[in-house]
Design a protein around this motif. Structure first.
Motif, PDB file in Angstrom:
ATOM      1  N   ALA A  29       0.848  -1.193   0.000  1.00 15.66           N
ATOM      2  CA  ALA A  29       0.000   0.000   0.000  1.00 15.66           C
ATOM      3  C   ALA A  29       0.880   1.236   0.000  1.00 15.66           C
ATOM      4  N   GLN A  30       0.367   2.303  -0.538  1.00 10.90           N
ATOM      5  CA  GLN A  30       1.113   3.548  -0.593  1.00 10.90           C
ATOM      6  C   GLN A  30       1.276   4.134   0.802  1.00 10.90           C
ATOM      7  N   SER A  31       2.481   4.531   1.149  1.00 12.57           N
ATOM      8  CA  SER A  31       2.720   5.139   2.446  1.00 12.57           C
ATOM      9  C   SER A  31       2.194   6.561   2.458  1.00 12.57           C
ATOM     10  N   ASN A  32       1.515   6.939   3.540  1.00 10.76           N
ATOM     11  CA  ASN A  32       0.947   8.276   3.661  1.00 10.76           C
ATOM     12  C   ASN A  32       1.537   8.986   4.868  1.00 10.76           C
ATOM     13  N   ASP A  33       1.281  10.271   4.981  1.00 10.29           N
ATOM     14  CA  ASP A  33       1.958  11.121   5.951  1.00 10.29           C
ATOM     15  C   ASP A  33       1.944  10.604   7.390  1.00 10.29           C
ATOM     16  N   PRO A  34       0.803  10.180   7.953  1.00 15.15           N
ATOM     17  CA  PRO A  34       0.834   9.808   9.368  1.00 15.15           C
ATOM     18  C   PRO A  34       1.609   8.521   9.643  1.00 15.15           C
ATOM     19  N   ASP A  35       1.830   7.705   8.627  1.00  9.40           N
ATOM     20  CA  ASP A  35       2.428   6.400   8.854  1.00  9.40           C
ATOM     21  C   ASP A  35       3.909   6.511   9.179  1.00  9.40           C
ATOM     22  N   ILE A  36       4.412   5.511   9.894  1.00 11.33           N
ATOM     23  CA  ILE A  36       5.811   5.497  10.300  1.00 11.33           C
ATOM     24  C   ILE A  36       6.480   4.283   9.672  1.00 11.33           C
ATOM     25  N   LEU A  37       7.403   4.535   8.751  1.00 13.94           N
ATOM     26  CA  LEU A  37       8.112   3.456   8.096  1.00 13.94           C
ATOM     27  C   LEU A  37       9.114   2.822   9.050  1.00 13.94           C
ATOM     28  N   ALA A  38       9.533   1.595   8.717  1.00 13.82           N
ATOM     29  CA  ALA A  38      10.437   0.861   9.598  1.00 13.82           C
ATOM     30  C   ALA A  38      11.735   1.615   9.845  1.00 13.82           C
ATOM     31  N   ALA A  39      12.223   2.350   8.841  1.00 17.88           N
ATOM     32  CA  ALA A  39      13.491   3.052   8.992  1.00 17.88           C
ATOM     33  C   ALA A  39      13.438   4.146  10.045  1.00 17.88           C
ATOM     34  N   TYR A  40      12.235   4.557  10.444  1.00 17.23           N
ATOM     35  CA  TYR A  40      12.093   5.643  11.403  1.00 17.23           C
ATOM     36  C   TYR A  40      11.443   5.207  12.718  1.00 17.23           C
ATOM     37  N   ALA A  41      11.097   3.938  12.823  1.00 19.77           N
ATOM     38  CA  ALA A  41      10.366   3.475  14.008  1.00 19.77           C
ATOM     39  C   ALA A  41      11.164   3.676  15.285  1.00 19.77           C
ATOM     40  N   TYR A  42      12.507   3.645  15.201  1.00 14.10           N
ATOM     41  CA  TYR A  42      13.328   3.782  16.406  1.00 14.10           C
ATOM     42  C   TYR A  42      13.072   5.101  17.123  1.00 14.10           C
ATOM     43  N   ARG A  43      12.679   6.134  16.382  1.00 12.49           N
ATOM     44  CA  ARG A  43      12.474   7.448  16.990  1.00 12.49           C
ATOM     45  C   ARG A  43      11.342   7.436  18.016  1.00 12.49           C
ATOM     46  N   TYR A  44      10.396   6.536  17.841  1.00 12.96           N
ATOM     47  CA  TYR A  44       9.198   6.539  18.673  1.00 12.96           C
ATOM     48  C   TYR A  44       9.080   5.286  19.536  1.00 12.96           C
ATOM     49  N   ALA A  45      10.139   4.477  19.572  1.00  7.65           N
ATOM     50  CA  ALA A  45      10.068   3.185  20.260  1.00  7.65           C
ATOM     51  C   ALA A  45       9.714   3.341  21.728  1.00  7.65           C
ATOM     52  N   ASP A  46      10.308   4.337  22.407  1.00  8.66           N
ATOM     53  CA  ASP A  46      10.022   4.453  23.839  1.00  8.66           C
ATOM     54  C   ASP A  46       8.656   5.063  24.099  1.00  8.66           C
ATOM     55  N   TYR A  47       8.035   5.652  23.108  1.00  8.95           N
ATOM     56  CA  TYR A  47       6.645   6.094  23.243  1.00  8.95           C
ATOM     57  C   TYR A  47       5.713   4.879  23.243  1.00  8.95           C
ATOM     58  N   TYR A  48       5.960   3.930  22.346  1.00 11.78           N
ATOM     59  CA  TYR A  48       5.077   2.771  22.223  1.00 11.78           C
ATOM     60  C   TYR A  48       5.370   1.683  23.252  1.00 11.78           C
ATOM     61  N   LEU A  49       6.597   1.646  23.790  1.00 10.44           N
ATOM     62  CA  LEU A  49       7.003   0.545  24.657  1.00 10.44           C
ATOM     63  C   LEU A  49       6.094   0.337  25.873  1.00 10.44           C
ATOM     64  N   PRO A  50       5.676   1.370  26.632  1.00  6.58           N
ATOM     65  CA  PRO A  50       4.823   1.098  27.807  1.00  6.58           C
ATOM     66  C   PRO A  50       3.537   0.371  27.450  1.00  6.58           C
ATOM     67  N   TYR A  51       2.969   0.696  26.301  1.00  8.07           N
ATOM     68  CA  TYR A  51       1.714   0.053  25.904  1.00  8.07           C
ATOM     69  C   TYR A  51       1.960  -1.389  25.452  1.00  8.07           C
ATOM     70  N   ALA A  52       3.109  -1.641  24.839  1.00 12.70           N
ATOM     71  CA  ALA A  52       3.465  -3.015  24.485  1.00 12.70           C
ATOM     72  C   ALA A  52       3.667  -3.852  25.737  1.00 12.70           C
ATOM     73  N   ILE A  53       4.270  -3.268  26.774  1.00 12.65           N
ATOM     74  CA  ILE A  53       4.446  -3.981  28.043  1.00 12.65           C
ATOM     75  C   ILE A  53       3.084  -4.289  28.659  1.00 12.65           C
TER      76      ILE A  53
END
Length: 443
Positions: A29-53
């Motif tokens: 699917a075409q990537s759109n503005d709000p989406d986060i590609l794998a190459a940039y996921a590291y920037r937000y990892a600690d934002y998502y981590l508490p919810y993954a825990i």
């Protein structure tokens, strides 16, 4: 369990649907503005981590958490981290504790839901019309994030839902709810009780003590992610709404078919849904083929964001585990022992008006201050010394990480089925990095 011969048709239809879902191929699917590609996921990892825990801990017994809560020592923080991150990754556990330490467990349920509020007439009417049941209900746990300056108040409350456990009939019929199950599945149980759960949240001491009313979010893994999306769509008028959903390796079933159109239209106004998944995990194929409303291309009301992690290799089933995803998110928050800095994903995209706002003191809570973000080149040049994916030749490592989402009936986790060479999360996430080519993502 009540059973009739007519139910055989549902069983055969459900089995056929499950086989079909497992055979479809990933659609790009075409990537759109709000989406986060794998190459940039590291920037937000600690934002998502508490919810993954939280989503990982949702597989653990509610009674154990209740005991820890009543002791008042904050033991549930270490318990949750130890459940989400394997013992072989003690350094990652240390990182995760720093990020998760503001959260405290509040209450939960793992029983069949009749009516949580005996005085709720609408619930009693819906319960009277219920279908057959398996005697099991949706497992959920409510967590609150305390403020840095006032730990007696909270800035956010999260409802975390458990995914599929073993061969539980209630779980699997809930997974297939979209195909017309005659059972009183988890979506239907939540539909008649979600407003009582929201009232219970409003009655929490930390909620009532907060100067600014805390935001309420929902999260979960697999089936739990489908239920997390459903409660955001099904909350009735007149009270606080769920502002954001954080769905990990989510089911394509959201329960939207159960919600009347007027209420659905109201609840999606300003709603944000982040669907976070490991590249190649099994349900990404199902989402690409039969995603129930809302679709991944929805950009406003609700805003749906696809977040691709791509930090592990393995079989589609093995890559579906929540512990694997949580471990890799923890790994992506640090580079050679240095914090990469906290950053919440942008939610005001494309002129959409959203009700979710990152907390003003969230960064101080998580990190204790601003941190310099490490350059992209340095991040992906990280040493591959630490292993975050299992290696078939190393049974000790393989035993250290369990496969979530497919637990055994006794609550013990099964062996994680990820295969292929072990590698560092950054090294794996670097695939395709030089050209920054948009990666295929699942709907």
């Amino acid at each position: 369990m009540r059973f009739r011969f007519a139910a055989l048709r549902v069983i055969f239809a459900s089995a056929g649907a499950a086989i079909w879902l497992s055979s479809v191929q990933t659609a790009a699917a075409q990537s759109n503005d709000p989406d986060i590609l794998a190459a940039y996921a590291y920037r937000y990892a600690d934002y998502y981590l508490p919810y993954a825990i939280q989503s990982s801990t949702a597989y653990k017994p509610v009674g154990t958490l209740n005991t820890m809560r009543d002791a008042g020592l904050g033991e549930e923080v270490d318990y949750a981290v130890q459940n989400a991150i394997p013992a072989t990754q003690e350094d990652l556990r240390g990182y995760a504790r720093k990020i998760f330490k503001p959260w405290r467990y509040q209450f939960g349920s793992e029983s069949y839901l009749t009516c949580l509020d005996p005085a709720d007439e609408a619930c009693k009417a819906a319960y009277a019309r219920r279908g057959w049941d398996f005697g099991s209900g949706p497992t959920y746990q409510v967590w609150a994030r305390t403020r840095a300056a006032a730990r007696s108040s909270c800035s956010e409350v999260s409802i975390a839902f458990r995914g599929t456990v073993g061969l539980s009939g209630g779980d699997w019929y809930s997974n297939l709810s979209r195909f017309g199950s005659p059972y009183d599945d988890y979506y239907k149980q939540l539909q008649r009780n979600v407003d009582t759960i929201m009232k219970q949240i409003q009655n929490l001491d930390c909620y009532k003590r907060a100067a600014r009313k805390p935001q309420i979010v929902s999260t979960g893994h697999s089936l739990g992610a489908g239920l997390a999306q459903f409660v955001a769509l099904a909350t009735r008028s007149g009270g606080p709404r769920i502002a954001k959903v954080l769905a990990f390796d989510p089911s394509p079933v959201t329960g939207a078919h159960l919600v009347n159109k007027a209420l659905l239209t109201e609840n999606v106004q300003g709603l944000v849904i982040d669907r976070v998944y490991e590249t190649g995990e099994v349900l990404s194929y199902a989402r690409a083929a039969v995603q129930e409303y809302p679709q991944a291309r929805s950009r406003c009301n609700p805003q749906v964001r696809t977040v691709e992690v791509k930090a592990a290799r393995g079989s589609s089933i093995g890559l579906h585990g929540i512990e694997l995803l949580a471990t890799n998110l923890a790994d992506l928050t640090y580079n050679e022992g240095n914090s990469l800095g906290y950053r919440a994903p942008v939610t005001l995209v494309g002129g959409c008006d959203v009700i979710y706002r990152p907390d003003t003191d969230e960064q101080l809570i998580v990190r204790g201050g601003n941190q310099r973000e490490v350059g992209l080149r340095r991040v992906y040049a990280r040493s591959a010394g630490r292993l975050v994916a299992t290696n078939q030749a190393n049974p000790a490592l393989r035993a250290g990480v369990t496969r979530a989402g497919f637990r055994q009936p006794n609550g013990e986790s099964g062996t994680r089925m990820a295969t292929g060479p072990a590698a560092n999360a950054f090294a794996l996430a670097a695939g395709g990095l030089p050209s920054f080519t948009p990666l295929p993502r699942a709907e």
